[in-house]
Write a protein that holds these residues in place. Structure first.
Motif, short mmCIF file in Angstrom:
data_model
loop_
_atom_site.label_atom_id
_atom_site.label_comp_id
_atom_site.label_asym_id
_atom_site.label_seq_id
_atom_site.Cartn_x
_atom_site.Cartn_y
_atom_site.Cartn_z
N ARG A 489 0.03 10.55 -3.61
CA ARG A 489 0.21 10.72 -2.17
C ARG A 489 -0.11 9.45 -1.38
O ARG A 489 0.50 9.16 -0.37
CB ARG A 489 -0.67 11.86 -1.65
CG ARG A 489 -0.15 13.26 -1.89
CD ARG A 489 -0.98 14.28 -1.10
NE ARG A 489 -2.35 14.35 -1.58
CZ ARG A 489 -2.80 15.27 -2.42
NH1 ARG A 489 -1.98 16.19 -2.89
NH2 ARG A 489 -4.06 15.27 -2.81
N ASN A 490 -1.12 8.72 -1.85
CA ASN A 490 -1.65 7.62 -1.05
C ASN A 490 -1.49 6.29 -1.77
O ASN A 490 -2.25 5.94 -2.66
CB ASN A 490 -3.14 7.87 -0.74
CG ASN A 490 -3.70 6.87 0.26
OD1 ASN A 490 -3.03 5.90 0.63
ND2 ASN A 490 -4.91 7.11 0.70
N ARG A 491 -0.51 5.54 -1.37
CA ARG A 491 -0.21 4.25 -1.99
C ARG A 491 -1.28 3.21 -1.71
O ARG A 491 -1.31 2.14 -2.34
CB ARG A 491 1.15 3.73 -1.51
CG ARG A 491 1.20 3.45 -0.01
CD ARG A 491 2.56 2.97 0.44
NE ARG A 491 2.59 2.69 1.87
CZ ARG A 491 2.83 3.60 2.80
NH1 ARG A 491 3.05 4.85 2.43
NH2 ARG A 491 2.86 3.27 4.07
N ASN A 492 -2.17 3.48 -0.74
CA ASN A 492 -3.20 2.52 -0.39
C ASN A 492 -4.45 2.64 -1.23
O ASN A 492 -5.41 1.88 -1.05
CB ASN A 492 -3.56 2.66 1.11
CG ASN A 492 -2.47 2.12 2.01
OD1 ASN A 492 -1.84 1.11 1.68
ND2 ASN A 492 -2.23 2.77 3.12
N ILE A 493 -4.50 3.60 -2.15
CA ILE A 493 -5.55 3.61 -3.15
C ILE A 493 -5.06 2.76 -4.31
O ILE A 493 -4.12 3.13 -5.02
CB ILE A 493 -5.89 5.04 -3.62
CG1 ILE A 493 -6.48 5.85 -2.45
CG2 ILE A 493 -6.86 5.00 -4.78
CD1 ILE A 493 -6.88 7.25 -2.81
N VAL A 494 -5.68 1.59 -4.45
CA VAL A 494 -5.17 0.57 -5.39
C VAL A 494 -5.83 0.75 -6.74
O VAL A 494 -6.96 0.33 -6.97
CB VAL A 494 -5.45 -0.85 -4.83
CG1 VAL A 494 -4.84 -1.90 -5.76
CG2 VAL A 494 -4.93 -0.99 -3.42
#
Length: 500
Positions: A489-494
């Motif tokens: 869901r969250n592309r900003n969790i690297v």
């Protein structure tokens, strides 16, 4: 789209009923309250507060059957509790980002945060609703405390999830950046600090169990000790002592077992506990809050019962050999924590089943004063305070234990002349092991102590007699993996946590 629906409704009405359509016929008020119409009274704000508390039910209840109960996440990774079967949270094998129990835990914590943020927004927009002195502050303090508790739990369990402090109203807000370092814990500390200035000092009998200044200061101090351990920050340990010193009108209760009995809930040692109860329908497999009106709010301690007759995961929580050996055989807490068959008896010696006979109405104690005293001893030691003062705090715990036996001498006081900080720290860690055994506290302690270098977690540490059964490796298993659903869901969790 709404105009097209109106036209369609009018045409159908004209064709089938032979009447003229007007907006008065179709602009019918909704059957149930909407957000626009809600939060118009103090009572509605109070219900909003209860809605935030209600999300705790999934953390402490039996809800929905196998795989959904969340107790294994906090109880099994430590060295005090083991199981009669296999579970990835104890042995660390097959613990990966697709684990459904972890996914549920992660999402329920963010749902709690979401509800708290919504309530905080509504409180900030409120004008002229409140007339009861202090009620608005109390409501805000409760929302902040519960949100802080969720941030504290997320940091200890996952490390780097996003810090979400505003209500999500746009799609852009769904992909917030991962947190770094102690940012989640920092926000928890801020929330507990703010809550402590807003909450009442005590509650009426009808509101017992709702959080107070003591609850906030207790968790504030705890979070500061955790951050102090992480950063080796003397200032945090000093601030923790200041927070603990603000706790008033509480004490260690005489009978240790009153902390775990259904008939002595919310006692003078309790700072925060989940309020278990039962409803007329009492069906533990239904949702446990207002979206399932006949569901129960009961707790589920079935993992502790012999014979699995209360446990649909087919595993029993039992004491480890390491925990048994940690007690002096004459320590009264030994028999009040486990029996000769290793059954953990803290919450079942004086329990009461819910109407269905499956759940328990006994409240899980989340923070009690004994925990605070042990944390204060640790903070005193690590802030450079008096070693004798730190030991005195330890001895309060031990004195309560031995006083349960007439003329008791075990556990004896530690010598206040000891000045070796390493020895005293070991005393503190060992006393936390005994006093808080099987209360779901151990794992968070172990991980912070490992990262600080006080201990080294290995397979042998967890199970000295059968290390081959364990699959622990550090730093991988110090944190749970971020759930795959969240990564998608969250592309900003690297990337996931190290090792996953």
């Amino acid at each position: 789209m709404f105009t097209k629906i109106k036209i369609g409704v009018c045409l159908l009405a004209t064709l089938f009923l032979g009447i003229t359509c007007s907006e008065k016929l179709i602009d019918i008020p909704p059957v149930n309250p909407t957000e626009q119409d809600y939060f118009k009274t103090e009572a509605e704000f109070t219900r909003g507060v209860f809605g935030v508390y209600a999300r705790l039910s999934d953390l402490y209840n039996f809800n929905g059957g196998t795989g959904n109960v969340l107790y294994p996440i906090s109880f099994l990774p430590g060295d005090d509790v083991t199981v009669t079967g296999q579970n990835p949270f104890e042995h660390f094998s097959q613990l990966d980002p697709t684990n459904g129990r972890s996914d549920r835990y992660f999402n329920r914590l963010y749902q709690l945060i979401g509800r708290a943020n919504t309530l905080l927004q509504k409180l900030s927009e409120e004008s002229g609703v409140y007339s009861t002195a202090g009620l608005k502050d109390s409501h805000k303090g409760e929302a902040l405390f519960l949100r802080g508790f969720a941030f504290y739990s997320l940091w200890n369990s996952y490390g780097k999830p996003p810090v979400v402090t505003e209500r999500i109203t746009t799609t852009a807000q769904l992909t917030q950046p991962e947190s770094k370092g102690t940012e989640l814990l920092d926000q928890a500390i801020k929330d507990f600090t703010d809550a402590s200035g807003l909450l009442p000092a005590s509650r009426s009998a009808g509101d017992r169990g709702r959080v107070t200044k003591n609850s906030a200061n207790g968790f504030l101090g705890k979070a500061l000790v955790f951050r102090g351990t992480e950063k080796k920050a003397v200032a945090d340990f000093t601030a923790a002592i200041q927070a603990f010193n603000k706790i008033t009108s509480v004490s260690l209760i005489t009978n240790f077992t009153d902390n775990f009995a259904f008939d002595t809930e919310n006692n003078n040692e309790s700072l925060f506990e989940f309020q278990a109860s039962t409803s007329a329908g009492d069906n533990v497999w239904l949702p446990n809050e207002f979206d399932g009106a006949i569901g129960t709010m009961s707790s589920f301690w079935g993992f502790f019962y012999k014979g699995n007759n209360h446990n649909n995961d087919n595993i029993n929580f039992i004491a480890t050999t390491k925990l048994i050996n940690a007690f002096d055989p004459k320590d009264p807490r030994l028999a009040l924590t486990l029996d000769t068959a290793k059954t953990l008896v803290k919450y079942i010696q004086r329990d009461k089943n819910s109407n269905s006979g499956v759940g328990s109405i006994n409240n899980p104690r989340i923070l009690r004063y004994a925990d605070v005293l042990l944390l204060k001893a640790e903070a005193t030691l690590q802030s450079g305070g008096s070693t004798s003062d730190a030991i005195d705090l330890l001895n309060q715990i031990r004195a309560r234990a031995r006083a349960m036996v007439a003329g008791g001498t075990v556990p004896a006081n530690f010598s206040t002349t000891q000045t070796d900080k390493a020895i005293i720290l070991q005393w503190i860690m060992d006393e936390r092991f005994r006093e808080l055994a099987a209360e779901g506290q151990r794992w968070f302690d172990l991980t912070r102590w490992h990262r600080a270098g006080y201990i080294t977690l290995t397979n042998t540490f967890f199970d000295p007699t059968n290390a081959t059964a364990m699959n622990f490796s550090a730093p991988k298993h110090l944190l749970l993996p971020i759930p795959l659903s969240e990564m998608d869901r969250n592309r900003n969790i690297v990337g996931n946590n190290p090792g996953y």
